[in-house]
Scaffold this motif. Structure first.
Motif, PDB file in Angstrom:
ATOM      1  N   ASP A 193       0.823  -1.206   0.000  1.00 21.98           N
ATOM      2  CA  ASP A 193       0.000   0.000   0.000  1.00 21.98           C
ATOM      3  C   ASP A 193       0.858   1.259   0.000  1.00 21.98           C
TER       4      ASP A 193
ATOM      5  N   ALA B 198       2.388   1.708  -3.432  1.00 20.97           N
ATOM      6  CA  ALA B 198       1.368   2.195  -4.363  1.00 20.97           C
ATOM      7  C   ALA B 198       1.122   3.687  -4.166  1.00 20.97           C
ATOM      8  N   LEU B 199       1.068   4.126  -2.913  1.00 24.29           N
ATOM      9  CA  LEU B 199       0.849   5.544  -2.627  1.00 24.29           C
ATOM     10  C   LEU B 199       2.001   6.397  -3.158  1.00 24.29           C
TER      11      LEU B 199
ATOM     12  N   GLY C 284       3.944   5.650  -5.581  1.00 25.51           N
ATOM     13  CA  GLY C 284       3.842   5.638  -7.039  1.00 25.51           C
ATOM     14  C   GLY C 284       2.808   6.635  -7.533  1.00 25.51           C
ATOM     15  N   GLN C 285       1.684   6.724  -6.809  1.00 23.51           N
ATOM     16  CA  GLN C 285       0.637   7.678  -7.192  1.00 23.51           C
ATOM     17  C   GLN C 285       1.129   9.115  -7.039  1.00 23.51           C
TER      18      GLN C 285
ATOM     19  N   GLU D 119       3.433   9.842  -9.938  1.00 27.37           N
ATOM     20  CA  GLU D 119       2.668  10.011 -11.177  1.00 27.37           C
ATOM     21  C   GLU D 119       1.952  11.358 -11.197  1.00 27.37           C
ATOM     22  N   ARG D 120       1.376  11.737 -10.057  1.00 28.59           N
ATOM     23  CA  ARG D 120       0.649  13.017 -10.010  1.00 28.59           C
ATOM     24  C   ARG D 120       1.612  14.199 -10.165  1.00 28.59           C
TER      25      ARG D 120
ATOM     26  N   ARG E  21       2.450  14.672 -13.764  1.00 27.50           N
ATOM     27  CA  ARG E  21       1.387  15.274 -14.562  1.00 27.50           C
ATOM     28  C   ARG E  21       1.365  16.793 -14.444  1.00 27.50           C
TER      29      ARG E  21
END
Length: 207
Positions: A120, A123-124, A126-127, A130-131, A134
């Motif tokens: 978890d 994953a966080l 990684g998010q 990614e954000r 962007r």
């Protein structure tokens, strides 16, 4: 095929375990670094690049090569060097696939023994990455850059809030029981790199 790389072999997250081509002399020993006089008094440059051990200019002649890592690991297999196939203008073109494969297996072992991030948390992170990426695409560039910096401020504050405490706790255990080898293994680093990492976080502050 994998070829010799002047800058060494690296894997993300395990930078202190840089891999490279090592050589052996006829007696099975590793030669000392080659010294170069730069013509400025007592200043010398040294290098352990494998292609320098070709016997030229009174340098030692290597007869075989094997993989090696900055942590001290050495490959178990040796490969004879065919100097007739070593291109003077491009020594990196010489195939070193076997050595690289052994080093990759060594890194797999290092990674297997290192602490893995919980799924978890990974994953966080990684998010978040990614954000942030962007934000480069924002039409209002100035706003995007400012948002990036604000996010970095928040991340640095969190790191400064948790990193020093964790580093000091690990340092205390090291002082008590000499567990630095275990700490280095858990972090997937050499002991030297692990000590530097602990020192960095021990004195990290957020203003």
């Amino acid at each position: 095929m994998v070829y010799g790389v002047r800058d060494g072999w690296r894997r993300g997250g395990f930078e202190s375990h840089e891999g490279m081509v090592g050589v052996l002399l006829a007696d099975g020993s590793e030669p000392k670094p080659v010294l170069f006089d730069l013509g400025s008094g007592a200043t010398f440059h040294e290098s352990s690049d494998w292609w320098l051990y070709d016997g030229a200019l009174r340098r030692p002649t290597a007869v075989s090569m094997r993989g090696r890592c900055a942590c001290g690991w050495r490959g178990t297999k040796t490969y004879p060097i065919d100097w007739a196939k070593v291109r003077e203008d491009d020594p990196d073109a010489y195939d070193t696939s076997g050595l690289y494969g052994e080093w990759e297996a060594h890194l797999d072992d290092v990674a297997a023994r290192a602490v893995a991030l919980p799924e978890d948390l990974a994953a966080l992170l990684g998010q978040v990455r990614e954000r942030l990426d962007r934000l480069w695409l924002e039409e209002d560039k100035a706003r995007g850059y400012a948002t990036m910096l604000k996010a970095c401020d928040a991340l640095e504050a969190m790191v400064a809030d948790t990193g020093p405490e964790a580093a000091r706790a690990l340092a205390d255990k090291h002082d008590e029981g000499g567990v630095m080898p275990a700490v280095a293994e858990a972090l997937g680093m050499t002991e030297k790199a692990a000590r530097a990492r602990l020192l960095h976080y021990e004195h990290l502050t957020w203003r």
